[in-house]
Design a protein around this motif. Structure first.
Motif, PDB file in Angstrom:
ATOM      1  N   ALA A 100     -10.892  -1.578  20.927  1.00 41.96           N
ATOM      2  CA  ALA A 100     -10.074  -2.151  19.845  1.00 41.96           C
ATOM      3  C   ALA A 100      -8.886  -2.888  20.468  1.00 41.96           C
ATOM      4  CB  ALA A 100      -9.580  -1.040  18.925  1.00 41.96           C
ATOM      5  N   THR A 101      -8.435  -3.940  19.793  1.00 32.70           N
ATOM      6  CA  THR A 101      -7.258  -4.640  20.290  1.00 32.70           C
ATOM      7  C   THR A 101      -6.100  -4.465  19.304  1.00 32.70           C
ATOM      8  OG1 THR A 101      -7.811  -6.728  19.206  1.00 32.70           O
ATOM      9  CG2 THR A 101      -8.695  -6.387  21.422  1.00 32.70           C
ATOM     10  N   CYS A 115     -11.771   2.322  15.135  1.00 30.50           N
ATOM     11  CA  CYS A 115     -13.111   2.333  15.749  1.00 30.50           C
ATOM     12  C   CYS A 115     -13.329   1.131  16.666  1.00 30.50           C
ATOM     13  CB  CYS A 115     -14.169   2.350  14.656  1.00 30.50           C
ATOM     14  SG  CYS A 115     -14.173   3.868  13.704  1.00 30.50           S
ATOM     15  N   ALA A 116     -14.519   1.100  17.227  1.00 32.60           N
ATOM     16  CA  ALA A 116     -14.870   0.053  18.190  1.00 32.60           C
ATOM     17  C   ALA A 116     -14.790  -1.341  17.554  1.00 32.60           C
ATOM     18  CB  ALA A 116     -16.294   0.288  18.706  1.00 32.60           C
ATOM     19  N   LEU A 132      -9.805   2.635  10.281  1.00 31.62           N
ATOM     20  CA  LEU A 132     -10.257   1.253  10.477  1.00 31.62           C
ATOM     21  C   LEU A 132     -11.655   1.334  11.083  1.00 31.62           C
ATOM     22  CD1 LEU A 132      -7.011  -0.452  11.900  1.00 31.62           C
ATOM     23  CD2 LEU A 132      -7.725  -0.155   9.514  1.00 31.62           C
ATOM     24  N   ASN A 133     -12.663   1.010  10.267  1.00 28.19           N
ATOM     25  CA  ASN A 133     -14.061   1.129  10.686  1.00 28.19           C
ATOM     26  C   ASN A 133     -14.439  -0.006  11.647  1.00 28.19           C
ATOM     27  OD1 ASN A 133     -16.002   3.142   8.817  1.00 28.19           O
ATOM     28  ND2 ASN A 133     -13.958   2.735   7.984  1.00 28.19           N
ATOM     29  N   PRO A 134     -15.624   0.125  12.295  1.00 24.55           N
ATOM     30  CA  PRO A 134     -16.003  -0.848  13.317  1.00 24.55           C
ATOM     31  C   PRO A 134     -15.879  -2.304  12.843  1.00 24.55           C
ATOM     32  CG  PRO A 134     -17.533   0.977  13.333  1.00 24.55           C
ATOM     33  CD  PRO A 134     -16.617   1.204  12.157  1.00 24.55           C
ATOM     34  N   VAL A 150     -10.392   0.959   5.733  1.00 27.86           N
ATOM     35  CA  VAL A 150     -10.881  -0.416   5.813  1.00 27.86           C
ATOM     36  C   VAL A 150     -12.286  -0.311   6.392  1.00 27.86           C
ATOM     37  CG1 VAL A 150     -10.477  -2.747   6.678  1.00 27.86           C
ATOM     38  CG2 VAL A 150      -8.524  -1.255   6.184  1.00 27.86           C
ATOM     39  N   ASN A 151     -13.282  -0.611   5.575  1.00 25.87           N
ATOM     40  CA  ASN A 151     -14.671  -0.367   5.962  1.00 25.87           C
ATOM     41  C   ASN A 151     -15.186  -1.444   6.927  1.00 25.87           C
ATOM     42  OD1 ASN A 151     -14.794   2.064   4.727  1.00 25.87           O
ATOM     43  ND2 ASN A 151     -15.945   1.394   2.944  1.00 25.87           N
ATOM     44  N   PRO A 152     -16.393  -1.246   7.474  1.00 24.00           N
ATOM     45  CA  PRO A 152     -16.839  -2.118   8.566  1.00 24.00           C
ATOM     46  C   PRO A 152     -16.777  -3.616   8.221  1.00 24.00           C
ATOM     47  CG  PRO A 152     -18.297  -0.243   8.370  1.00 24.00           C
ATOM     48  CD  PRO A 152     -17.352  -0.164   7.197  1.00 24.00           C
TER      49      PRO A 152
END
Ligand SMILES: CC(C)(COP(=O)(O)OP(=O)(O)OC[C@H]1O[C@@H](n2cnc3c(N)ncnc32)[C@H](O)[C@@H]1OP(=O)(O)O)[C@@H](O)C(=O)NCCC(=O)NCCS
Length: 208
Positions: A100-101, A115-116, A132-134, A150-152
């Protein structure tokens, strides 16, 4: 880690990635807590060598000195679990996947899980127990309250204000400077062009 369902096990992936990266010395999964895990999810935990520790009250009754993170996607259910852990005085962990940034001055509240592939832009404020999802994106200067999901792949644009306990559906877009009220739900793939009232559910393009 509290919650053996889908997002809970994605949180285990974040823990695994952090342990592999070696950037969080001392981080170690003690096990997974869930009040009613399905047989399928218990098998999934066993497959990855994650111990099942029993119910929330079982874990709270054993002061093993561990901190917790809640891997339950539903903001309301997550909030109830957090309230109980707070009452019991348990500390919350914040987990940010190594891929993640985050821009300058980003603040992560306790218990937040990133997440990633997530991109959090400059000067963003994330409340407590935010998920915070992928591949989610949060734009500059946005403020997310406690227990927001916050979904993918969703995009919260710049300078938005997202109220406590709201859910931003997968692949949706909240346009810049919009406000989403507490407890609101933005449907998957929606585009939020106007402010969303607290507790409202909106869907579609434009979202209504
Ligand atoms: C919008 C949402 C909250 C509605 O949930 P619900 O009230 O249980 O909705 P239902 O499934 O009963 O569907 C009701 C109607 O809305 C429609 N609908 C459901 N979700 C929709 C969406 N995202 N966009 C547009 N229409 C949607 C359904 O097709 C149905 O239409 P119909 O009455 O014409 O048949 C939900 O579908 C949603 O999008 N949640 C976010 C899910 C998400 O992010 N999932 C990823 C998890 S990682």
């Amino acid at each position: 880690m509290i919650g053996a369902s889908g997002f809970g096990r994605e949180v285990l992936d974040v823990v695994d990635a952090l342990v592999a990266a070696g950037t969080r010395p001392g981080l170690r999964l003690v096990g997974v807590v869930d009040d009613a895990p399905s047989a399928e999810n218990l098998a999934r935990l066993a497959r990855r060598g994650a111990a099942y520790l029993g119910t929330l009250e079982d874990w709270l009754g054993r002061d093993d000195g561990s901190a917790y993170v809640v891997g339950i996607g539903d903001p309301g259910v997550r909030g109830r679990v957090v309230t109980r852990c707070d009452e019991a005085g348990r500390p919350a962990l914040t987990l940010v996947h190594p891929t993640a940034t985050a821009g300058f001055g980003v603040r992560h509240g306790a218990g937040t899980v990133v997440c990633a592939g997530v991109q959090v832009s400059t000067e963003v404020v994330l409340g407590r127990h935010v998920h915070l999802n992928p591949n989610a994106t949060v734009g500059h200067d946005s403020v997310l309250g406690d227990l927001v999901s916050v979904n993918p792949g969703a995009i919260v644009s710049g300078a938005c204000v997202i109220g406590d306990g709201s859910l931003i559906g997968a692949g949706s877009v909240v346009l810049q400077q919009r406000r989403v009220g507490a407890g609101a739900v933005v449907g998957a793939a929606a585009c939020v062009t106007r402010d969303v009232a607290p507790g409202a559910t909106v869907r579609g393009v434009p979202a209504r």
